[in-house]
Design a protein around this motif. Structure first.
Motif, PDB file in Angstrom:
ATOM      1  N   LYS A 165       0.831  -1.211   0.000  1.00 41.63           N
ATOM      2  CA  LYS A 165       0.000   0.000   0.000  1.00 41.63           C
ATOM      3  C   LYS A 165       0.866   1.263   0.000  1.00 41.63           C
ATOM      4  O   LYS A 165       0.474   2.298  -0.539  1.00 41.63           O
ATOM      5  CB  LYS A 165      -0.956  -0.026   1.197  1.00 41.63           C
ATOM      6  N   ALA A 166       2.069   1.170   0.599  1.00 40.65           N
ATOM      7  CA  ALA A 166       3.008   2.298   0.550  1.00 40.65           C
ATOM      8  C   ALA A 166       3.526   2.475  -0.882  1.00 40.65           C
ATOM      9  O   ALA A 166       3.736   3.604  -1.338  1.00 40.65           O
ATOM     10  CB  ALA A 166       4.166   2.057   1.514  1.00 40.65           C
ATOM     11  N   ALA A 167       3.720   1.375  -1.592  1.00 38.36           N
ATOM     12  CA  ALA A 167       4.180   1.453  -2.988  1.00 38.36           C
ATOM     13  C   ALA A 167       3.192   2.254  -3.835  1.00 38.36           C
ATOM     14  O   ALA A 167       3.582   2.978  -4.751  1.00 38.36           O
ATOM     15  CB  ALA A 167       4.344   0.040  -3.561  1.00 38.36           C
ATOM     16  N   ILE A 168       1.917   2.124  -3.519  1.00 39.99           N
ATOM     17  CA  ILE A 168       0.868   2.799  -4.300  1.00 39.99           C
ATOM     18  C   ILE A 168       0.982   4.334  -4.193  1.00 39.99           C
ATOM     19  O   ILE A 168       0.594   5.059  -5.112  1.00 39.99           O
ATOM     20  CB  ILE A 168      -0.534   2.286  -3.842  1.00 39.99           C
ATOM     21  N   LEU A 169       1.565   4.822  -3.107  1.00 40.03           N
ATOM     22  CA  LEU A 169       1.715   6.282  -2.947  1.00 40.03           C
ATOM     23  C   LEU A 169       2.698   6.829  -3.991  1.00 40.03           C
ATOM     24  O   LEU A 169       2.420   7.817  -4.666  1.00 40.03           O
ATOM     25  CB  LEU A 169       2.186   6.617  -1.522  1.00 40.03           C
ATOM     26  N   GLY A 170       3.855   6.180  -4.121  1.00 38.71           N
ATOM     27  CA  GLY A 170       4.848   6.606  -5.118  1.00 38.71           C
ATOM     28  C   GLY A 170       4.387   6.311  -6.536  1.00 38.71           C
ATOM     29  O   GLY A 170       4.649   7.088  -7.468  1.00 38.71           O
ATOM     30  N   PHE A 171       3.704   5.199  -6.695  1.00 36.43           N
ATOM     31  CA  PHE A 171       3.134   4.814  -7.999  1.00 36.43           C
ATOM     32  C   PHE A 171       2.187   5.917  -8.493  1.00 36.43           C
ATOM     33  O   PHE A 171       2.233   6.320  -9.662  1.00 36.43           O
ATOM     34  CB  PHE A 171       2.393   3.480  -7.809  1.00 36.43           C
ATOM     35  N   THR A 172       1.366   6.428  -7.584  1.00 35.93           N
ATOM     36  CA  THR A 172       0.394   7.470  -7.935  1.00 35.93           C
ATOM     37  C   THR A 172       1.097   8.723  -8.455  1.00 35.93           C
ATOM     38  O   THR A 172       0.724   9.290  -9.489  1.00 35.93           O
ATOM     39  CB  THR A 172      -0.457   7.828  -6.688  1.00 35.93           C
ATOM     40  N   LYS A 173       2.147   9.152  -7.751  1.00 37.15           N
ATOM     41  CA  LYS A 173       2.841  10.391  -8.151  1.00 37.15           C
ATOM     42  C   LYS A 173       3.538  10.228  -9.497  1.00 37.15           C
ATOM     43  O   LYS A 173       3.500  11.116 -10.342  1.00 37.15           O
ATOM     44  CB  LYS A 173       3.859  10.783  -7.064  1.00 37.15           C
ATOM     45  N   THR A 174       4.176   9.077  -9.692  1.00 39.57           N
ATOM     46  CA  THR A 174       4.908   8.849 -10.943  1.00 39.57           C
ATOM     47  C   THR A 174       3.955   8.757 -12.126  1.00 39.57           C
ATOM     48  O   THR A 174       4.182   9.377 -13.178  1.00 39.57           O
ATOM     49  CB  THR A 174       5.752   7.558 -10.823  1.00 39.57           C
ATOM     50  N   LEU A 175       2.871   8.008 -11.944  1.00 40.32           N
ATOM     51  CA  LEU A 175       1.896   7.866 -13.031  1.00 40.32           C
ATOM     52  C   LEU A 175       1.243   9.216 -13.341  1.00 40.32           C
ATOM     53  O   LEU A 175       0.978   9.545 -14.505  1.00 40.32           O
ATOM     54  CB  LEU A 175       0.846   6.821 -12.637  1.00 40.32           C
ATOM     55  N   ALA A 176       0.996  10.014 -12.287  1.00 43.23           N
ATOM     56  CA  ALA A 176       0.412  11.348 -12.488  1.00 43.23           C
ATOM     57  C   ALA A 176       1.344  12.196 -13.353  1.00 43.23           C
ATOM     58  O   ALA A 176       0.902  12.879 -14.284  1.00 43.23           O
ATOM     59  CB  ALA A 176       0.175  12.023 -11.139  1.00 43.23           C
ATOM     60  N   THR A 242      -3.984  16.356  -9.431  1.00 42.42           N
ATOM     61  CA  THR A 242      -3.367  15.062  -9.787  1.00 42.42           C
ATOM     62  C   THR A 242      -2.168  14.776  -8.888  1.00 42.42           C
ATOM     63  O   THR A 242      -1.572  15.697  -8.316  1.00 42.42           O
ATOM     64  CB  THR A 242      -2.992  15.023 -11.297  1.00 42.42           C
ATOM     65  N   GLY A 243      -1.876  13.496  -8.726  1.00 38.24           N
ATOM     66  CA  GLY A 243      -0.739  13.071  -7.907  1.00 38.24           C
ATOM     67  C   GLY A 243      -1.002  13.165  -6.411  1.00 38.24           C
ATOM     68  O   GLY A 243      -0.072  13.047  -5.609  1.00 38.24           O
ATOM     69  N   GLN A 244      -2.266  13.318  -6.033  1.00 39.31           N
ATOM     70  CA  GLN A 244      -2.599  13.547  -4.619  1.00 39.31           C
ATOM     71  C   GLN A 244      -3.137  12.287  -3.940  1.00 39.31           C
ATOM     72  O   GLN A 244      -3.776  11.455  -4.580  1.00 39.31           O
ATOM     73  CB  GLN A 244      -3.658  14.656  -4.504  1.00 39.31           C
ATOM     74  N   THR A 245      -2.899  12.215  -2.649  1.00 35.71           N
ATOM     75  CA  THR A 245      -3.496  11.156  -1.831  1.00 35.71           C
ATOM     76  C   THR A 245      -4.431  11.798  -0.816  1.00 35.71           C
ATOM     77  O   THR A 245      -4.021  12.702  -0.076  1.00 35.71           O
ATOM     78  CB  THR A 245      -2.402  10.344  -1.110  1.00 35.71           C
ATOM     79  N   LEU A 246      -5.662  11.361  -0.828  1.00 32.98           N
ATOM     80  CA  LEU A 246      -6.649  11.874   0.131  1.00 32.98           C
ATOM     81  C   LEU A 246      -6.901  10.797   1.190  1.00 32.98           C
ATOM     82  O   LEU A 246      -7.336   9.690   0.860  1.00 32.98           O
ATOM     83  CB  LEU A 246      -7.950  12.223  -0.610  1.00 32.98           C
ATOM     84  N   VAL A 247      -6.608  11.138   2.427  1.00 35.83           N
ATOM     85  CA  VAL A 247      -6.838  10.195   3.521  1.00 35.83           C
ATOM     86  C   VAL A 247      -8.298  10.324   3.956  1.00 35.83           C
ATOM     87  O   VAL A 247      -8.762  11.424   4.273  1.00 35.83           O
ATOM     88  CB  VAL A 247      -5.899  10.495   4.711  1.00 35.83           C
ATOM     89  N   VAL A 248      -9.008   9.209   3.942  1.00 38.49           N
ATOM     90  CA  VAL A 248     -10.419   9.218   4.366  1.00 38.49           C
ATOM     91  C   VAL A 248     -10.516   8.285   5.561  1.00 38.49           C
ATOM     92  O   VAL A 248     -10.625   7.055   5.410  1.00 38.49           O
ATOM     93  CB  VAL A 248     -11.345   8.750   3.218  1.00 38.49           C
ATOM     94  N   ASP A 249     -10.402   8.846   6.745  1.00 40.33           N
ATOM     95  CA  ASP A 249     -10.368   7.990   7.942  1.00 40.33           C
ATOM     96  C   ASP A 249     -10.913   8.668   9.191  1.00 40.33           C
ATOM     97  O   ASP A 249     -10.583   8.280  10.310  1.00 40.33           O
ATOM     98  CB  ASP A 249      -8.930   7.482   8.196  1.00 40.33           C
TER      99      ASP A 249
END
Ligand SMILES: NC(=O)c1ccc[n+]([C@@H]2O[C@H](COP(=O)([O-])OP(=O)(O)OC[C@H]3O[C@@H](n4cnc5c(N)ncnc54)[C@H](O)[C@@H]3O)[C@@H](O)[C@H]2O)c1
Length: 255
Positions: A165-176, A242-249
């Motif tokens: 799940k941590a990999a997905i954070l960097g994946f998101t920024k690079t793909l963006a 784009t390239g953002q992570t929104l924490v919903v918790d």
């Protein structure tokens, strides 16, 4: 039914169960045609059948996100059936429906580590590769990745899941970065501990409720809590984000 996503076509991976199923339903309610891309073929058919019976447009596609040919076929069938692909929600994961073991870091089976990375990380990559040509061609698209609050805080006894799940954070920024010029936005949602089990027993409810005490809004989180975020990232309202992570918790993790 709202029309925020009228005419749009969405693929939700892992939409046969849990939170993915809720994403698919809400995207359909907002006017999108939805592809239920799921390894559990029976569950996918059931979700699509339910949605179609209610007048929505849904297609079940038996998909294993770890297999390139399978993700390509998922995208091909989406376009063949609905004409385009505007939204991809990379939600499929090894977690509950395909269960993970909860064990200390040095007791995790290496085979399970590899499978975790194959589904949770490689699966998001392959699914994105499969839809990107269609999104590039129409110069528009929304890719929404699903991480987890565990990636930001750490969680004992599931280091393979947390690392994926941590990999997905960097994946998101690079793909963006790579898809920005093509008019494709790539964002990420990091849910907190959510009661997504279909038939939760008391122990599960207790465990999920325990997470509530660390929240600014101290209550149990349900799949419905993520739906506003997914619609926002899927809609034109987020076209310059784009390239953002929104924490919903409910305010458990505030960074
Ligand atoms: N429930 C939570 O507390 C929570 C918290 C944070 C993040 N998440 C994330 O939210 C997402 C949904 O989780 P959930 O709670 O609904 O769990 P879940 O296990 O029910 O959902 C995952 C879905 O992915 C499917 N899947 C598994 N392997 C697949 C494959 N190879 N190809 C295609 N589909 C596959 C499963 O069958 C299932 O439908 C996951 O990415 C999970 O990591 C959940």
């Amino acid at each position: 039914m709202s029309s925020t996503l009228k005419g749009r076509v969405a693929i939700v991976t892992g939409a046969g169960h849990g939170i993915g199923k809720a994403y698919a339903r809400r995207l359909a309610e907002e006017g999108a045609s939805v592809v239920i891309a799921e390894i559990d073929a029976e569950a996918a058919e059931l979700v699509a059948k339910e949605l179609n019976a209610e007048g929505f447009r849904a297609l079940a596609v038996h998909t294993d996100v770890t297999i390139p040919q399978s993700t390509m076929e998922m995208a091909r069938l989406a376009v063949e059936t609905f004409g385009r692909i505007d939204i991809l929600v990379n939600n499929a994961a090894i977690f509950i429906s395909v269960p993970m073991s909860r064990a200390p870091f040095d007791e995790i089976d290496p085979g399970e580590w590899d499978r975790m990375m194959a589904v949770n990380v490689k699966g998001a990559w392959l699914s994105s590769c499969a839809v990107a040509p269609y999104m590039r061609k129409q110069a528009y698209g929304k890719i929404i990745n699903i991480s987890s609050g565990t990636a930001l805080k750490g969680s004992d006894n599931r280091i393979h899941y947390v690392a994926s799940k941590a990999a997905i954070l960097g994946f998101t920024k690079t793909l963006a970065n790579e898809l920005g010029k093509a008019g494709v936005c790539v964002n990420c949602i990091a849910p907190g501990s959510t009661l997504s089990e279909e038939n939760p027993d008391e122990a599960i409810i207790k465990r999920r409720t325990a997470a509530s005490s660390a929240r600014a809004i101290p209550r149990l989180q349900t799949p419905e809590d993520m739906l506003g975020a997914v619609v926002f990232f899927a809609s034109a309202d987020s076209d310059f984000i784009t390239g953002q992570t929104l924490v919903v918790d409910g305010g458990s993790c505030m960074h």
